[in-house]
Design an enzyme around this catalytic site. Structure first.
Site, PDB file in Angstrom:
ATOM      1  N   THR A 141      21.359  30.733 -17.367  1.00 36.99           N
ATOM      2  CA  THR A 141      21.648  29.414 -17.101  1.00 36.99           C
ATOM      3  C   THR A 141      23.031  30.053 -18.734  1.00 36.99           C
ATOM      4  O   THR A 141      22.217  30.308 -19.323  1.00 36.99           O
ATOM      5  CB  THR A 141      21.289  28.504 -16.864  1.00 36.99           C
TER       6      THR A 141
ATOM      7  N   THR B  52      18.134  24.509 -19.047  1.00 42.06           N
ATOM      8  CA  THR B  52      17.792  25.542 -18.321  1.00 42.06           C
ATOM      9  C   THR B  52      16.394  26.372 -18.102  1.00 42.06           C
ATOM     10  O   THR B  52      15.276  25.532 -19.347  1.00 42.06           O
ATOM     11  CB  THR B  52      18.963  27.273 -19.141  1.00 42.06           C
ATOM     12  N   GLY B  53      15.940  27.185 -16.922  1.00 43.03           N
ATOM     13  CA  GLY B  53      14.493  27.405 -16.884  1.00 43.03           C
ATOM     14  C   GLY B  53      14.434  26.850 -15.326  1.00 43.03           C
ATOM     15  O   GLY B  53      15.054  26.783 -14.372  1.00 43.03           O
TER      16      GLY B  53
HETATM   17  N1  ASP Z   1      17.498  26.286 -14.308  1.00 45.54           N
HETATM   18  C1  ASP Z   1      18.361  27.307 -12.852  1.00 45.54           C
HETATM   19  C2  ASP Z   1      17.744  26.872 -12.167  1.00 45.54           C
HETATM   20  O1  ASP Z   1      17.263  26.419 -11.890  1.00 45.54           O
HETATM   21  C3  ASP Z   1      18.228  28.063 -13.727  1.00 45.54           C
HETATM   22  C4  ASP Z   1      18.034  28.825 -14.828  1.00 45.54           C
HETATM   23  O2  ASP Z   1      18.094  28.435 -15.956  1.00 45.54           O
HETATM   24  O3  ASP Z   1      17.816  29.818 -15.398  1.00 45.54           O
HETATM   25  O4  ASP Z   1      18.883  27.645 -11.044  1.00 45.54           O
END
Ligand code: ASP
Length: 287
Positions: A157, A207-208
């Site tokens: 993200t 992010t995550g």
């Molecule tokens: N948080 C984002 C999602 O779940 C993905 C990410 O941050 O890598 O869509």
């Protein structure tokens, strides 16, 4: 009165990043964006404009799993999510499962500024983006960033938080979502309070694993810990990631407070990030 404490932090996603890969392009790109954002803030640009433009540049680069670098869902379609929030007013805008546009964050800003709503989704979001004249793209325009490790929940993200010379805070987040997500799945990134938050105390971009960040109300929880529990930003940010962890999620967040404190913790193998520190130093790192 000008606030001397300009702050800017960006991220390009947390996840199980392979240590044997070369991240020179991302590191240089993130540093350049922080330098450009710093110069714009110093020239009087608003936190909201700088956060949005920084995320738009991250989207356009194709280096991260957002915008051009987004990966397709299980149906082979590129559904993108984004949100932004203005800390002065708590006005916010977001799009979810947006297909066919180059810059979801620009669509999110248009939702904030040109509709009475906060979140538009799917074909309605696309019709609105079209009516706003935002740049359309075909599926062939995307250059998906592949997961750098084989871990089950490889993610990515982009986000930016900023504090401007008037003392205003803003946050922006944009994503292609998690690799292998179901058609129609929406994560935390377009959910105000989960993947993005800004108020008078703090601006946060996460992010995550989005499902855990939604269940933790992660981004807003940072603010509530500062305001209601009197915690420092570091303590609050770590506690939120611990809460996300208790729900089975990992990831990271970036945050800047109204007093210019900065936090960028992560519980994954790495998080692409760059920071303008209080002393003017810029760091750009992965691990
Ligand atoms: N948080 C984002 C999602 O779940 C993905 C990410 O941050 O890598 O869509």
């Amino acid at each position: 009165m000008a606030n001397k404490c300009l702050s800017l932090v960006l991220h390009g996603g947390a996840g199980g990043l392979a240590r044997d890969r070369d991240y020179a392009a991302e590191i240089a790109h993130m540093r350049g964006l922080v330098e450009a954002g710093r110069d714009r803030l110093a020239a009087g640009a608003s936190a909201l404009d700088v956060a949005m433009e920084t995320v738009a540049a991250l989207e356009a680069s194709g280096l991260y799993v957002a915008g051009r670098g987004a990966s397709p869902n299980t149906a082979g379609r590129f559904e993108l999510d984004a949100s932004l929030m203005d800390g002065r007013t708590r006005r916010a805008g977001a799009v979810a499962a947006l297909e066919g546009f180059a810059s979801p964050i620009r669509a999110a800003r248009a939702v904030m500024e040109r509709t009475p709503h906060v979140l538009l989704a799917g074909s309605g979001a696309a019709a609105f983006a079209d009516a706003e004249g935002l740049e359309r793209v075909e599926a062939s325009w995307f250059t998906p960033v592949r997961p750098s490790t084989a871990t089950a929940h490889s993610t990515g993200t982009v986000g930016c938080v900023a504090l401007d010379e008037t003392g205003a805070l803003a946050a922006a987040t944009s994503t292609g979502g998690t690799h292998g997500k179901l058609f129609g799945r929406v994560g935390d990134s377009p959910i105000v309070g989960a993947g993005c938050w800004a108020d008078g105390r703090v601006a946060v971009s996460c992010t995550g694993l989005g499902e855990a960040f939604i269940r933790a109300a992660a981004a807003a929880q940072v603010s509530f810990r500062l305001g209601l529990a009197g915690q420092s930003l570091d303590v609050a940010a770590d506690a939120v990631l611990a809460d996300v962890g208790s729900l089975g999620g990992s990831g990271g967040l970036i945050a800047v407070s109204a007093t210019g404190e900065i936090a960028a913790p992560f519980t994954t193998g790495g998080m692409k990030r760059a920071v303008l520190h209080r002393d003017g130093r810029i760091t750009s790192e992965i691990f």
